[in-house]
Design a protein around this motif. Structure first.
Motif, PDB file in Angstrom:
ATOM      1  N   ALA A   1       6.388   1.501  -4.424  1.00  0.00           N
ATOM      2  CA  ALA A   1       7.149   2.014  -3.292  1.00  0.00           C
ATOM      3  C   ALA A   1       6.226   2.509  -2.189  1.00  0.00           C
ATOM      4  CB  ALA A   1       8.068   3.136  -3.747  1.00  0.00           C
ATOM      5  N   LYS A   2       4.997   2.875  -2.553  1.00  0.00           N
ATOM      6  CA  LYS A   2       4.018   3.337  -1.574  1.00  0.00           C
ATOM      7  C   LYS A   2       2.853   2.355  -1.547  1.00  0.00           C
ATOM      8  CE  LYS A   2       5.124   8.264  -1.748  1.00  0.00           C
ATOM      9  NZ  LYS A   2       4.582   9.630  -1.965  1.00  0.00           N
ATOM     10  N   GLU A   3       2.926   1.416  -0.622  1.00  0.00           N
ATOM     11  CA  GLU A   3       1.866   0.435  -0.428  1.00  0.00           C
ATOM     12  C   GLU A   3       1.248   0.646   0.951  1.00  0.00           C
ATOM     13  OE1 GLU A   3       3.318  -3.368  -3.067  1.00  0.00           O
ATOM     14  OE2 GLU A   3       4.058  -3.196  -1.012  1.00  0.00           O
ATOM     15  N   ALA A   4      -0.063   0.498   1.031  1.00  0.00           N
ATOM     16  CA  ALA A   4      -0.760   0.726   2.302  1.00  0.00           C
ATOM     17  C   ALA A   4      -1.612  -0.483   2.653  1.00  0.00           C
ATOM     18  CB  ALA A   4      -1.638   1.973   2.199  1.00  0.00           C
ATOM     19  N   ARG A   5      -1.479  -0.934   3.919  1.00  0.00           N
ATOM     20  CA  ARG A   5      -2.362  -1.960   4.474  1.00  0.00           C
ATOM     21  C   ARG A   5      -3.333  -1.237   5.398  1.00  0.00           C
ATOM     22  NH1 ARG A   5      -0.640  -7.319   4.217  1.00  0.00           N
ATOM     23  NH2 ARG A   5       1.330  -7.610   3.105  1.00  0.00           N
ATOM     24  N   LEU A   6      -4.550  -1.073   4.938  1.00  0.00           N
ATOM     25  CA  LEU A   6      -5.517  -0.250   5.652  1.00  0.00           C
ATOM     26  C   LEU A   6      -6.372  -1.108   6.575  1.00  0.00           C
ATOM     27  CD1 LEU A   6      -6.614   2.089   2.720  1.00  0.00           C
ATOM     28  CD2 LEU A   6      -4.768   2.398   4.366  1.00  0.00           C
ATOM     29  N   SER A   7      -6.618  -0.592   7.791  1.00  0.00           N
ATOM     30  CA  SER A   7      -7.385  -1.329   8.796  1.00  0.00           C
ATOM     31  C   SER A   7      -8.182  -0.353   9.652  1.00  0.00           C
ATOM     32  CB  SER A   7      -6.452  -2.158   9.677  1.00  0.00           C
ATOM     33  OG  SER A   7      -5.542  -1.315  10.358  1.00  0.00           O
ATOM     34  N   PHE A   8      -9.094  -0.888  10.447  1.00  0.00           N
ATOM     35  CA  PHE A   8      -9.862  -0.071  11.385  1.00  0.00           C
ATOM     36  C   PHE A   8      -9.066   0.123  12.673  1.00  0.00           C
ATOM     37  CE2 PHE A   8     -13.323  -1.987   8.828  1.00  0.00           C
ATOM     38  CZ  PHE A   8     -13.954  -0.812   8.408  1.00  0.00           C
ATOM     39  N   LYS A   9      -9.290   1.270  13.315  1.00  0.00           N
ATOM     40  CA  LYS A   9      -8.619   1.566  14.584  1.00  0.00           C
ATOM     41  C   LYS A   9      -9.134   0.640  15.691  1.00  0.00           C
ATOM     42  CE  LYS A   9      -6.862   3.952  18.100  1.00  0.00           C
ATOM     43  NZ  LYS A   9      -7.587   3.288  19.213  1.00  0.00           N
ATOM     44  N   ILE A  10     -10.435   0.320  15.677  1.00  0.00           N
ATOM     45  CA  ILE A  10     -11.039  -0.541  16.680  1.00  0.00           C
ATOM     46  C   ILE A  10     -11.761  -1.686  15.983  1.00  0.00           C
ATOM     47  CG2 ILE A  10     -11.299   1.307  18.375  1.00  0.00           C
ATOM     48  CD1 ILE A  10     -14.217   1.535  17.510  1.00  0.00           C
ATOM     49  N   GLY A  11     -12.049  -2.728  16.744  1.00  0.00           N
ATOM     50  CA  GLY A  11     -12.774  -3.849  16.183  1.00  0.00           C
ATOM     51  C   GLY A  11     -14.269  -3.570  16.107  1.00  0.00           C
TER      52      GLY A  11
ATOM     53  N   ARG B   1      -8.836   7.564  -4.842  1.00  0.00           N
ATOM     54  CA  ARG B   1      -8.126   8.819  -4.612  1.00  0.00           C
ATOM     55  C   ARG B   1      -7.816   8.967  -3.127  1.00  0.00           C
ATOM     56  NH1 ARG B   1      -5.963  10.884  -8.836  1.00  0.00           N
ATOM     57  NH2 ARG B   1      -6.079  12.970  -7.909  1.00  0.00           N
ATOM     58  N   LYS B   2      -6.763   9.682  -2.829  1.00  0.00           N
ATOM     59  CA  LYS B   2      -6.390   9.906  -1.430  1.00  0.00           C
ATOM     60  C   LYS B   2      -7.537  10.594  -0.692  1.00  0.00           C
ATOM     61  CE  LYS B   2      -2.804  11.968   1.454  1.00  0.00           C
ATOM     62  NZ  LYS B   2      -1.521  12.724   1.485  1.00  0.00           N
ATOM     63  N   GLY B   3      -7.914  10.042   0.484  1.00  0.00           N
ATOM     64  CA  GLY B   3      -9.001  10.589   1.283  1.00  0.00           C
ATOM     65  C   GLY B   3     -10.358   9.996   0.981  1.00  0.00           C
TER      66      GLY B   3
ATOM     67  N   VAL C   1      -3.380   7.017  -0.168  1.00  0.00           N
ATOM     68  CA  VAL C   1      -2.633   7.390  -1.374  1.00  0.00           C
ATOM     69  C   VAL C   1      -3.553   7.268  -2.580  1.00  0.00           C
ATOM     70  CG1 VAL C   1      -0.375   6.675  -0.489  1.00  0.00           C
ATOM     71  CG2 VAL C   1      -1.807   5.027  -1.720  1.00  0.00           C
ATOM     72  N   ASP C   2      -3.163   7.944  -3.649  1.00  0.00           N
ATOM     73  CA  ASP C   2      -3.819   7.695  -4.937  1.00  0.00           C
ATOM     74  C   ASP C   2      -3.281   6.380  -5.471  1.00  0.00           C
ATOM     75  OD1 ASP C   2      -5.004  10.157  -4.704  1.00  0.00           O
ATOM     76  OD2 ASP C   2      -3.531  11.194  -5.940  1.00  0.00           O
TER      77      ASP C   2
ATOM     78  N   LEU D   1      -5.633  -3.660   0.735  1.00  0.00           N
ATOM     79  CA  LEU D   1      -4.256  -3.390   0.353  1.00  0.00           C
ATOM     80  C   LEU D   1      -4.298  -2.485  -0.867  1.00  0.00           C
ATOM     81  CD1 LEU D   1      -3.811  -5.884   2.183  1.00  0.00           C
ATOM     82  CD2 LEU D   1      -1.992  -6.591   0.617  1.00  0.00           C
ATOM     83  N   ILE D   2      -3.619  -1.347  -0.773  1.00  0.00           N
ATOM     84  CA  ILE D   2      -3.622  -0.365  -1.851  1.00  0.00           C
ATOM     85  C   ILE D   2      -2.195  -0.078  -2.265  1.00  0.00           C
ATOM     86  CG2 ILE D   2      -4.188   2.014  -2.480  1.00  0.00           C
ATOM     87  CD1 ILE D   2      -6.538   1.910  -0.669  1.00  0.00           C
ATOM     88  N   SER D   3      -1.965  -0.023  -3.581  1.00  0.00           N
ATOM     89  CA  SER D   3      -0.658   0.310  -4.134  1.00  0.00           C
ATOM     90  C   SER D   3      -0.771   1.588  -4.942  1.00  0.00           C
ATOM     91  CB  SER D   3      -0.136  -0.811  -5.030  1.00  0.00           C
ATOM     92  OG  SER D   3       0.122  -1.972  -4.286  1.00  0.00           O
ATOM     93  N   SER D   4       0.184   2.485  -4.724  1.00  0.00           N
ATOM     94  CA  SER D   4       0.217   3.711  -5.517  1.00  0.00           C
ATOM     95  C   SER D   4       0.436   3.361  -6.981  1.00  0.00           C
ATOM     96  CB  SER D   4       1.337   4.625  -5.019  1.00  0.00           C
ATOM     97  OG  SER D   4       1.516   5.719  -5.896  1.00  0.00           O
ATOM     98  N   ASN D   5      -0.252   4.065  -7.878  1.00  0.00           N
ATOM     99  CA  ASN D   5      -0.102   3.794  -9.309  1.00  0.00           C
ATOM    100  C   ASN D   5       0.592   4.927 -10.049  1.00  0.00           C
ATOM    101  OD1 ASN D   5      -2.105   5.703  -9.231  1.00  0.00           O
ATOM    102  ND2 ASN D   5      -3.754   4.338  -9.928  1.00  0.00           N
ATOM    103  N   ARG D   6       1.297   5.777  -9.315  1.00  0.00           N
ATOM    104  CA  ARG D   6       2.058   6.829  -9.989  1.00  0.00           C
ATOM    105  C   ARG D   6       3.251   6.217 -10.712  1.00  0.00           C
ATOM    106  NH1 ARG D   6       3.582  11.669  -6.154  1.00  0.00           N
ATOM    107  NH2 ARG D   6       4.655   9.951  -5.111  1.00  0.00           N
ATOM    108  N   GLN D   7       3.603   6.789 -11.857  1.00  0.00           N
ATOM    109  CA  GLN D   7       4.689   6.248 -12.672  1.00  0.00           C
ATOM    110  C   GLN D   7       6.010   6.198 -11.910  1.00  0.00           C
ATOM    111  OE1 GLN D   7       3.042   4.740 -15.148  1.00  0.00           O
ATOM    112  NE2 GLN D   7       4.291   5.619 -16.774  1.00  0.00           N
TER     113      GLN D   7
END
Length: 353
Positions: free
Chosen positions: A65-75, A90-92, A168-169, A191-197
């Motif tokens: 339910a918590k998936e993140a597509r992480l990218s840079f702000k600038i090229g 871990r988050k952060g 996210v964790d 691409l990061i997916s939360s692994n909380r139960q």
């Protein structure tokens, strides 16, 4: 002599008639003793009514339910990438950085421009106090100093986001670039997916008819190909408010409890949803259905003369053990033919056993 020639044909004719009459009587007697082979014995079974919530069956994929597509702000050119696919983060946590050569130069340039704008503003203020500068010149210098300050803020902000940190964790499910490559602004790097139960969900598409019967909190059972024979439970957590423009289906999100089983994004799932909305069904034995094809089929019912049958179309809801739940087609019908239906046509003569 003439008398004999006259009477002899008459006696012969009478004898032939007597023999034919006896043979006919014997044939009729045998016919009456032989049963009609065209009569088909049948068995009737009473139909019943049951109130059920017709399940909605659909298939989809397990995801977080918590998936993140992480990218840079600038090229820029990627300097370092610190995690690989499959790693837990871990988050952060710092995941990747850009080469800061160009970015630091932009910050220095903005800093110098800001310092110059402040010096210019100071000189104009002094001249304005000595009435050697106009009010317009003072206002322009003030505006120039404010613009330079905002440009410095932008440059510093971009430098702060020339790195990627986990939001996210979870687990890294995809790594889309490598160190040394040019990354465009906003292009996905990880691409990061939360692994909380509590974050695992299954997303499926349903028709508008089924969507209208579902409510948040409806129960669901889920079967995964990865774990045959294992049944998981879940509840409806989200209902889309618009259909997908491509497949015209409404997305339903089911939150699933994995228990002690390991999940991963992309597992194929078959979902059976149980709506809260009930409806009434006619219940008949499965052997009464003939020529079944998907949701359509036929049954035989006894005609009014009770010597023949008629073929009646029905709409099939779903199967339940050895029973069939009928949604439409048996209004006012009390009995259906079970035994013997395979040998029947509407021209068949029948007898109820």
């Amino acid at each position: 002599m003439k008398f004999l020639s006259f009477i002899l044909p008459i006696l012969i004719a009478v004898g032939i008639w007597a023999c034919g009459s006896k043979a006919g009587d014997n044939q009729r007697q045998q016919s009456s003793e032989t049963p009609d082979e065209n009569v088909v014995p049948i068995k009737l079974t009473a139909v019943s009514t049951v109130v059920r919530a017709e399940p909605v069956v659909a298939s989809g994929l397990v995801s977080s339910a918590k998936e993140a597509r992480l990218s840079f702000k600038i090229g820029g050119i990627i300097n370092q990438m610190f995690v690989e696919e499959g790693q837990t983060v871990r988050k952060g946590q710092l995941l990747a950085t850009l080469d800061l050569t160009e970015i630091n130069a932009q910050v220095s340039q903005a800093q110098l421009a800001h310092e110059k704008a402040e010096r210019d503003l100071g000189r104009v203020k002094s001249l304005y106090a000595d009435t050697a500068a106009t009010l317009e010149q003072l206002q322009n210098a003030t505006t120039g100093q404010n613009v330079a300050k905002q440009n410095l803020t932008i440059a510093q902000f971009n430098r702060n986001y020339a790195q990627i940190r986990a939001t996210v964790d979870g687990t890294v499910t995809r790594k889309l670039t490598n160190a040394g490559e040019f990354a465009s602004a906003g292009a996905s790097v990880y691409l990061i997916s939360s692994n909380r139960q509590s974050d695992w969900v299954v997303r499926v598409g349903v028709s508008d008819k089924d969507w209208a019967r579902l409510r948040l909190g409806n129960r669901a059972t889920i079967m995964l190909d990865a774990y045959p024979g294992h049944t998981f439970t879940g509840t409806v957590s989200e209902l889309a408010q618009a259909a997908d423009p491509v497949n015209k289906l409404y997305e339903v999100e089911i939150r699933i409890n994995p228990g002690s089983v390991k999940f991963a994004p992309g597992l194929f799932a078959k979902v059976t949803l149980v709506p809260a909305q009930n409806r009434s069904y006619t219940l008949v034995p499965v052997e009464s259905i003939i020529e079944g094809n998907g949701k359509e089929g036929f049954v035989y019912v006894l005609a009014d003369d009770r010597k023949h049958v008629r073929k009646t179309p029905v709409q099939i809801g779903f199967l339940e053990n050895d029973k069939v739940l009928i949604t439409n087609g048996l209004t006012g019908i009390k009995d259906v033919v079970t035994a013997g239906s395979a040998f029947l046509t509407e021209e068949s003569s029948v007898v109820v056993k």
